[in-house]
Every structure is written in structure tokens, then in C-alpha cells.
Design a protein around this motif. Structure first.
Motif: not given
Length: 227
Positions: A1-4, A14-16, A23-26
Motif C-alpha cells: 500500500m502506497t503512502d498516498i 470529497e476529502e480524498a 498533492q497534484y495541483p492542476g
């Protein structure tokens, strides 16, 4: 399982999505076909004003009812939906050489049509994207049951986020009713999974939700978008 993946556990949809945007804006995009699951996700994105690119693929063979719900959705939320079409030259060559219904003749022909009308436009839509949000659910088909909430797409080099993967169909319907979300009226006529008009039929009681897709062939009922 990755940290993400660990960070997404126990978060609401919504929170996810908000976490992934941080983490990955745009670079977060959602592909909608205006099916029930996708309408849930669209509502969550726009209701919470999340800056996610929303796009759809117009294959040129969609049901009128799909265009109707697209129209209703854009009118309801006043938000743009990017529309990607297949390459005109590729479609012209396919239809000119094999006719308009070659997909009925073999699995290979059907996958060729899906490739031209869906996969190539999808890959174009996902250029530069780091997280691709989908409306996949595990109970939709056998080969989706092993999917995780977050997967690495090696071919496209991006994360595929499946926020509804563990939702039941009843949960989807309850959300749509609770928030009065527009939906495709074909769902009321037994069409659960809706794709191109020539390739989709209503399902019978007890049939798998994907049974109405490419019903004339014995395949995994996938077009290649998700494996």
C-alpha cells in the motif's frame, strides 16, 4: 500500500479528492460518461467547488438520452465539460473500409472501433494528468472486483482513483435521490451500464450490470479504457 493510498483510507470522496488536488495541483481530471456513478462524482466535485477538470468522450454513436443528461447537468451546475471527439480521418477510414457496423462481426473489429472512438481520445484528454478519477465500482463486473481505490496505470503513467469502487448500487441510487442529481432516463428502462447506442441493451433481472454491453460476444465486457 502506497503512502498516498494510506492517506486516502477513511476519507470521504470529497476529502480524498481534495487531498489529491493538494498533492497534484492542476493535474487531477475526471472522465464522465454521465452514468449514475459519474453523476455522483460530478455532483461531489461541483457541489464542493473542487478544481477538477471534467471531460467526456463523444464517440459519435451515443444515445440521445446521454446528450439530454449532459445538457441537464451543464444547465444545473453551470460548469464546463470538456468534450473529446475521435479523429475524423480515422473514423472515415474505418467506416469507408469496413462499414458502420463492423463491430458486430468480431471482437477484434469491436476493439478497433473502441480504440478509435474512445481510447485514442481518452489518451489525448489525459495528457499531463497525474490523477485520473473514474466512476468504477467493484460489483459492476468480474474483472473490476480486484481493483483498488487507487491504482497505478503503468501504460499512461498516472494514478487512477476509483472513489466509488466499494460502493453498492443502492448507495449510488440513494445519493442521486438525496441530492436530486440529474440522471440518464435510460436507467429507468433497464439500461444500467450505458455506452454507445449500437452496443448497449437493457439487462434482464438478475443479469450482471455489464451484460448489456456488447451482448453478442463472450468477452470481459470492456473496451480497453480500464483494461
Amino acid at each position: 500500500m502506497t503512502d498516498i493510498t494510506t492517506a486516502l483510507v477513511n476519507k470521504s470522496v470529497e476529502e480524498a479528492i481534495q487531498y489529491l488536488l493538494e498533492q497534484y495541483p492542476g493535474a487531477v481530471a475526471f472522465s464522465t460518461s454521465f452514468g449514475q456513478e459519474d453523476q455522483v462524482i460530478s455532483d461531489i466535485i461541483w457541489r464542493n467547488q473542487l478544481p477538477v477538470r471534467v471531460f467526456t468522450l463523444d464517440t459519435g454513436r451515443l444515445f440521445q438520452e446521454t446528450y439530454d443528461v449532459m445538457d441537464l447537468t451543464m444547465a444545473r451546475y453551470k460548469q464546463p465539460v470538456e468534450v473529446y471527439y475521435p479523429d475524423t480521418t480515422a473514423v472515415e477510414k474505418l467506416v469507408s473500409t469496413k462499414g458502420p457496423n463492423s463491430f458486430y462481426e468480431s471482437v477484434e473489429n469491436r476493439k478497433e472501433c473502441c480504440g478509435i472512438r474512445k481510447i485514442v481520445p481518452l489518451n489525448r484528454a489525459l495528457e499531463g494528468v497525474k490523477v485520473w478519477i473514474t466512476g468504477l465500482r467493484a460489483e459492476q463486473s468480474e474483472n473490476r472486483q480486484g481493483m483498488e481505490i487507487l491504482e497505478w496505470d503503468e501504460h499512461r503513467h498516472l494514478y487512477k482513483f476509483n472513489p466509488l469502487i466499494h460502493w453498492g448500487y443502492d448507495e449510488v441510487l440513494a445519493y442521486l435521490e438525496q441530492h436530486n442529481v440529474p440522471y440518464n432516463k435510460l436507467h429507468d428502462k433497464g439500461f444500467i451500464s450505458i455506452g454507445c447506442a449500437p452496443c448497449t441493451r437493457a439487462i434482464e433481472p438478475g443479469e450482471n450490470p455489464r451484460a448489456g454491453r456488447w451482448w453478442w460476444e463472450q468477452s470481459q465486457k470492456e473496451c480497453g479504457l480500464h483494461g
